[in-house]
Enzyme design. Structure first.
Site, PDB file in Angstrom:
ATOM      1  N   GLU A  84       0.883  -1.160   0.000  1.00  0.00           N
ATOM      2  CA  GLU A  84       0.000   0.000   0.000  1.00  0.00           C
ATOM      3  C   GLU A  84       0.919   1.208   0.000  1.00  0.00           C
ATOM      4  O   GLU A  84       1.815   1.284   0.842  1.00  0.00           O
ATOM      5  CB  GLU A  84      -0.765   0.031   1.327  1.00  0.00           C
ATOM      6  CG  GLU A  84      -2.161  -0.458   1.289  1.00  0.00           C
ATOM      7  CD  GLU A  84      -2.779  -0.302   2.665  1.00  0.00           C
ATOM      8  OE1 GLU A  84      -3.358   0.764   2.937  1.00  0.00           O
ATOM      9  OE2 GLU A  84      -2.674  -1.248   3.466  1.00  0.00           O
ATOM     10  N   ARG A 319       5.705 -13.261   9.155  1.00  0.00           N
ATOM     11  CA  ARG A 319       6.302 -11.955   8.913  1.00  0.00           C
ATOM     12  C   ARG A 319       7.608 -11.846   9.694  1.00  0.00           C
ATOM     13  O   ARG A 319       7.863 -12.601  10.629  1.00  0.00           O
ATOM     14  CB  ARG A 319       5.356 -10.831   9.297  1.00  0.00           C
ATOM     15  CG  ARG A 319       5.048 -10.740  10.777  1.00  0.00           C
ATOM     16  CD  ARG A 319       3.932  -9.741  11.058  1.00  0.00           C
ATOM     17  NE  ARG A 319       4.287  -8.386  10.726  1.00  0.00           N
ATOM     18  CZ  ARG A 319       3.668  -7.659   9.796  1.00  0.00           C
ATOM     19  NH1 ARG A 319       2.666  -8.151   9.103  1.00  0.00           N
ATOM     20  NH2 ARG A 319       4.038  -6.425   9.559  1.00  0.00           N
ATOM     21  N   LYS A 329       4.503   0.617  10.173  1.00  0.00           N
ATOM     22  CA  LYS A 329       4.635   1.895   9.472  1.00  0.00           C
ATOM     23  C   LYS A 329       4.108   3.049  10.331  1.00  0.00           C
ATOM     24  O   LYS A 329       4.671   4.127  10.322  1.00  0.00           O
ATOM     25  CB  LYS A 329       3.822   1.854   8.177  1.00  0.00           C
ATOM     26  CG  LYS A 329       4.550   1.211   7.016  1.00  0.00           C
ATOM     27  CD  LYS A 329       3.723   1.402   5.745  1.00  0.00           C
ATOM     28  CE  LYS A 329       3.666   0.135   4.926  1.00  0.00           C
ATOM     29  NZ  LYS A 329       2.464  -0.005   4.131  1.00  0.00           N
TER      30      LYS A 329
HETATM   31  P1  ATP Z   1       2.682  -2.186   8.022  1.00  0.00           P
HETATM   32  O1  ATP Z   1       1.957  -3.038   9.005  1.00  0.00           O
HETATM   33  O2  ATP Z   1       4.048  -1.784   8.450  1.00  0.00           O
HETATM   34  O3  ATP Z   1       1.872  -1.030   7.518  1.00  0.00           O
HETATM   35  P2  ATP Z   1       1.809  -3.691   5.817  1.00  0.00           P
HETATM   36  O4  ATP Z   1       1.788  -5.158   5.862  1.00  0.00           O
HETATM   37  O5  ATP Z   1       0.515  -3.008   6.007  1.00  0.00           O
HETATM   38  O6  ATP Z   1       2.926  -3.140   6.788  1.00  0.00           O
HETATM   39  P3  ATP Z   1       1.935  -3.413   3.005  1.00  0.00           P
HETATM   40  O7  ATP Z   1       2.336  -2.212   2.256  1.00  0.00           O
HETATM   41  O8  ATP Z   1       0.532  -3.822   2.950  1.00  0.00           O
HETATM   42  O9  ATP Z   1       2.418  -3.141   4.488  1.00  0.00           O
HETATM   43  O10 ATP Z   1       2.878  -4.635   2.689  1.00  0.00           O
HETATM   44  C1  ATP Z   1       3.325  -5.017   1.428  1.00  0.00           C
HETATM   45  C2  ATP Z   1       3.808  -6.423   1.498  1.00  0.00           C
HETATM   46  O11 ATP Z   1       4.887  -6.528   2.424  1.00  0.00           O
HETATM   47  C3  ATP Z   1       2.722  -7.375   1.959  1.00  0.00           C
HETATM   48  O12 ATP Z   1       2.655  -8.448   1.056  1.00  0.00           O
HETATM   49  C4  ATP Z   1       3.160  -7.815   3.325  1.00  0.00           C
HETATM   50  O13 ATP Z   1       2.839  -9.132   3.531  1.00  0.00           O
HETATM   51  C5  ATP Z   1       4.677  -7.614   3.304  1.00  0.00           C
HETATM   52  N1  ATP Z   1       5.177  -7.281   4.640  1.00  0.00           N
HETATM   53  C6  ATP Z   1       4.883  -6.207   5.386  1.00  0.00           C
HETATM   54  N2  ATP Z   1       5.489  -6.264   6.580  1.00  0.00           N
HETATM   55  C7  ATP Z   1       6.213  -7.413   6.594  1.00  0.00           C
HETATM   56  C8  ATP Z   1       7.066  -8.062   7.543  1.00  0.00           C
HETATM   57  N3  ATP Z   1       7.312  -7.531   8.742  1.00  0.00           N
HETATM   58  N4  ATP Z   1       7.621  -9.248   7.189  1.00  0.00           N
HETATM   59  C9  ATP Z   1       7.407  -9.771   5.982  1.00  0.00           C
HETATM   60  N5  ATP Z   1       6.611  -9.231   5.049  1.00  0.00           N
HETATM   61  C10 ATP Z   1       6.008  -8.070   5.343  1.00  0.00           C
HETATM   62 MG    MG Z   2      -1.157  -3.257   4.883  1.00  0.00          MG
END
Ligand code: ATP
Ligand code: MG
Length: 616
Positions: A84, A319, A329
């Site tokens: 995102e 994760r 984030k």
């Molecule tokens: P945040 O919780 O920090 O906002 P998010 O998962 O909402 O992170 P996205 O932009 O939706 O962030 O993530 C993009 C991709 O990165 C997704 O496929 C997610 O699974 C992966 N991702 C995000 N955080 C991690 C993590 N800590 N370990 C592995 N993969 C991750």
């Molecule tokens: Mg997300």
């Protein structure tokens, strides 16, 4: 675990200037045999069975008809990285990038770079650009088979809307006008089945009218939602008629005000995958309970002929949780906006821009992703593992240099007698001890040199082999010297140290080691040393799990995570470029700061120490 060989990255050589060790592009950890993991096994089995062998690809995302008119898919598998665009990417995303792009690369596939921008509120083009930058810097590319695979989910809004109307017409969706509170209560919980909404059995025609009115802006935000009609008694609460469209008046950064209804993530994501002909849709564990809905939705839309078979499949992995690091984030944003750090690219931040500025290389992050592997259960990775990967890659590639971080002057009182008045003595040292072919760096020793303050002790503790009156040490790559005394101020603070040069002990000359010494110290000459700002970074948090449970992560901020010192570095560093990395002998790996370093005002960041000083 298998060590991934890291090719030396130094190229070219010249005297007294350092070659840069800017890393060449990607592919780093390919070729050699990789440790298998459950995702590799799934992909290998699908390739063997030909699960996706008959798929077609029309060159762009689209529905069943679109792809049916295309050619057989040149990509054996398709994965995607779908952030995102609502913040800067962090080390957790790096794991996901290496995983998705890495699997596609290893199995003759393609990985799509997709912005999951279906949520209109939080997105920004600043983030879009930083994300593209981060992926490319890590060494990956969404161009393959002569095409760009850069997509944005908001391009699929029309199809999503059409899919929603199809579900309504087929009796698989209805508009629910219950209040959010009623919906919550009627959803039930783990022990209690849900209760059907009074709107659940409206006719398809009624629902279609209502849904179109929602789209046309006849109702306020939150007045009603479109729900999939599945099973209010399902043991999986996600299957109790999940909401798939909501009313939300918000200007979208691509579609503007075209829509006042937006699809829910759980509805949008499987459709995005399907339109892009994704085969293996890899996500983190918290989506495991959503998988039945993913499969349900795919089956309905294939049944209706909107999407082609076979459907993409979702797989979940754990994760990344890294000790001493937060990867939310929202919380990272708080550190930036509260000025706890100096921006998203502060070298203490676990963002990709922060890691890069700290001195992390694409190779080190790829090695890290490889080494931690993928599993199906949550665990914590020790921060030392990340640092170890950086140390390992830099050790193989970083040019060496001497730097004195806490300088005190050493005066060689008999220099003129032993060496001759005004003589500056040529010294040299290998650019890299394991790569003699890279040549040598040059500098000169004179009557005054800078040494580390801690290398002198007037009254040495037991086992101290460095400078104290009467002791001999070697100035590395130079002469053996014998300490005589120190000059002090009235308060007894040492202002400078004095010593004499021992004749015929120059490193590399015959008989130079006739005199045995137990200590070798690093130094930089006063006449040619270059003053430099050095930023010594430490962990941002003192607590290994700063935001676990209900902890306030701000409470464990390390007050000493940044110390700035004025150092002196050897003259071979005069021509380094921002972003170049070095090993400062005895100290650790340092990088010329990407933003602030200039040749007239050098700034170096501590990337990682020579040894792990945290794990006991
Ligand atoms: P945040 O919780 O920090 O906002 P998010 O998962 O909402 O992170 P996205 O932009 O939706 O962030 O993530 C993009 C991709 O990165 C997704 O496929 C997610 O699974 C992966 N991702 C995000 N955080 C991690 C993590 N800590 N370990 C592995 N993969 C991750
Ligand atoms: Mg997300």
């Amino acid at each position: 675990m298998r060590r991934v060989p890291v090719p030396p990255k130094i190229s070219g050589m010249s005297h007294s200037t350092h070659p840069t060790n800017k890393s060449a592009a990607p592919a780093a950890v390919t070729d050699s045999v990789k440790p298998s993991n459950f995702l590799r096994q799934i992909i290998e089995s699908d390739l063997e069975k030909g699960t996706y062998a008959t798929r077609r690809w029309a060159g762009t995302p689209g529905d069943a008809t679109h792809h049916a008119a295309g050619q057989p898919d040149p990509a054996k598998i398709r994965t995607r990285f779908p952030p995102e665009p609502n913040g800067y990417l962090h080390i957790g995303h790096a794991k996901s990038i290496c995983l998705n792009f890495g699997l596609a690369r290893d199995y003759g596939g393609v990985c799509h770079m997709r912005f999951d921008d279906t949520n209109p509120e939080k997105e920004d083009t600043e983030y879009v650009n930083s994300i593209l930058d981060a992926v490319q810097w890590l060494g990956f590319d969404w161009h393959a088979n002569g095409q760009s695979h850069l997509f944005q989910a908001s391009d699929y809004f029309d199809f999503m809307y059409r899919a929603a109307e199809y579900l309504i017409e087929a009796g698989h969706a209805y508009v629910d006008e219950q209040t959010p509170e009623q919906m919550r209560v009627n959803r039930g919980d783990f022990g209690k089945p849900g209760v059907d909404s009074p709107y659940r059995n409206h006719s398809a025609a009624e629902n279609l009218t209502r849904f179109r009115q929602m789209r046309d802006g006849l109702y306020p935000d939150g007045a009603m939602v479109l729900r999939a009609k599945i099973d209010m008694a399902s043991p999986n609460i996600n299957m109790r008629d999940p909401a798939i469209y909501r009313i939300r008046r918000a200007t979208h950064h691509h579609t503007g005000d075209k829509w006042c209804i937006y699809p829910m993530y759980t509805f949008a994501h499987p459709i995005e995958d399907a339109l892009e002909q994704i085969t293996h849709s890899i996500c983190t564990l918290e989506f495991e309970d959503q998988r039945p809905f993913y499969d349900w939705l795919m089956a309905r839309l294939i049944e209706g002929g909107l999407l082609g078979a076979p459907a993409p499949k979702q797989y979940e992995f754990a994760r990344l949780n890294l000790t001493y690091v937060i990867t939310s984030k929202r919380k990272l944003a708080q550190l930036v906006y509260d000025h706890r750090v100096n921006g998203w690219d502060d070298p203490r931040m676990p963002t990709i821009v922060g890691l890069r500025r700290r001195g992390y290389t694409p190779e080190s992050l790829q090695l890290f992703a490889e080494r931690i592997g993928v599993t199906k259960s949550d665990s914590w990775i020790d921060y030392a593992t990340l640092e170890g990967c950086l140390r390992e890659t830099l050790d193989a590639s970083a040019p060496r240099a001497m730097a004195v971080l806490d300088p005190i002057k050493l005066v060689l009182t008999n220099w003129d007698e032993v060496m001759g008045a005004d003589v500056l003595d040529d010294c040299s040292a290998p650019i890299h001890p394991h790569h003699p072919e890279l040549g040598k760096r040059q500098f000169k020793m004179g009557p005054e040199v800078w040494i580390e303050r801690s290398d002198f002790e007037e009254t040495p503790p037991k086992g101290f082999f460095r400078l104290f009156p009467g002791n001999k040490v070697r100035l590395k790559y130079g002469h053996v010297i014998e300490c005589t005394d120190a000059i002090k101020d009235e308060a007894g603070n040492v202002l400078s140290v004095r010593a004499t040069v021992v004749k015929d002990t120059k490193s590399g000359t015959p008989g130079s080691d006739a005199i045995k010494v137990k200590g070798v110290i690093t130094w930089v000459a006063v006449h040619d040393g270059i003053p430099a700002e050095v930023r010594i970074y430490d962990r941002l948090f003192l607590d290994a799990q700063p935001d676990a449970g209900a902890k306030d992560f701000l409470e464990s901020l390390n007050p000493h995570s940044l110390k700035v010192v004025m150092a002196v570095v050897e003259p071979s560093l005069a021509t380094v470029q921002a972003g170049d990395s070095f090993q400062f002998e005895r100290h650790g790996y340092f990088v010329a700061d990407r933003i602030d370093h200039t040749q007239s005002k050098p700034v170096f960041n501590l990337a990682v120490g020579l040894k792990d000083s945290w794990t006991k």
